[in-house]
Motif scaffolding. Structure first.
Motif, PDB file in Angstrom:
ATOM      1  N   CYS A 103       2.161  -2.827   0.181  1.00  0.00           N
ATOM      2  CA  CYS A 103       2.371  -4.226   0.548  1.00  0.00           C
ATOM      3  C   CYS A 103       1.108  -5.006   0.187  1.00  0.00           C
ATOM      4  O   CYS A 103      -0.011  -4.572   0.483  1.00  0.00           O
ATOM      5  N   ARG A 125       0.106  -7.663   1.468  1.00  0.00           N
ATOM      6  CA  ARG A 125      -0.482  -8.302   2.651  1.00  0.00           C
ATOM      7  C   ARG A 125      -1.178  -7.298   3.553  1.00  0.00           C
ATOM      8  O   ARG A 125      -2.329  -7.463   3.888  1.00  0.00           O
ATOM      9  N   CYS A 126      -0.484  -6.209   3.934  1.00  0.00           N
ATOM     10  CA  CYS A 126      -1.059  -5.250   4.892  1.00  0.00           C
ATOM     11  C   CYS A 126      -1.526  -3.952   4.241  1.00  0.00           C
ATOM     12  O   CYS A 126      -2.134  -3.129   4.907  1.00  0.00           O
ATOM     13  N   ARG A 127      -1.216  -3.758   2.966  1.00  0.00           N
ATOM     14  CA  ARG A 127      -1.639  -2.585   2.197  1.00  0.00           C
ATOM     15  C   ARG A 127      -0.998  -1.277   2.652  1.00  0.00           C
ATOM     16  O   ARG A 127      -1.489  -0.205   2.353  1.00  0.00           O
ATOM     17  N   CYS A 166       5.834  -7.469   7.294  1.00  0.00           N
ATOM     18  CA  CYS A 166       5.058  -8.682   6.999  1.00  0.00           C
ATOM     19  C   CYS A 166       5.965  -9.887   6.773  1.00  0.00           C
ATOM     20  O   CYS A 166       5.654 -10.991   7.202  1.00  0.00           O
ATOM     21  N   SER A 191       6.936 -11.497   9.967  1.00  0.00           N
ATOM     22  CA  SER A 191       5.892 -12.076  10.811  1.00  0.00           C
ATOM     23  C   SER A 191       5.997 -13.601  10.843  1.00  0.00           C
ATOM     24  O   SER A 191       6.490 -14.237   9.922  1.00  0.00           O
TER      25      SER A 191
END
Length: 64
Positions: free
Chosen positions: A24, A26-28, A44, A47
Motif C-alpha cells: 500500500c 499509504r501504510c506500506r 486505508c 479511513s
C-alpha cells in the motif's frame, strides 16, 4: 445493434498488471491487488482521511 467482442481478440494485460500482492502506498502493508492501478489497501481507503481526500502528510513536491 450491439457488437459482441471476441475474448480472443481483446488485448492481453501486461504482466505487471496481473493480480498480485503489492505494498500500500499509504501504510506500506502488503495487500492483494487486482492490478497495477490499485495501490491503496482497503483499510486505508476506508479511513476518514482517505474519504475526505485530505492529505495525511505534507507534500514533498515542488510548488509553482
Amino acid at each position: 445493434m450491439t457488437k459482441h467482442l471476441d475474448p480472443d481478440s481483446l488485448p492481453l494485460r501486461p504482466p505487471s498488471d496481473a493480480p498480485q500482492e503489492r505494498l500500500c502506498l499509504r501504510c506500506r502493508v502488503p495487500f492483494p491487488s487486482e492490478g497495477f492501478g490499485e495501490r491503496i489497501c482497503r483499510r486505508c481507503k476506508g479511513s476518514s482521511t482517505w474519504r475526505s481526500s485530505v492529505q495525511f502528510a505534507p507534500s514533498t513536491g515542488r510548488q509553482r
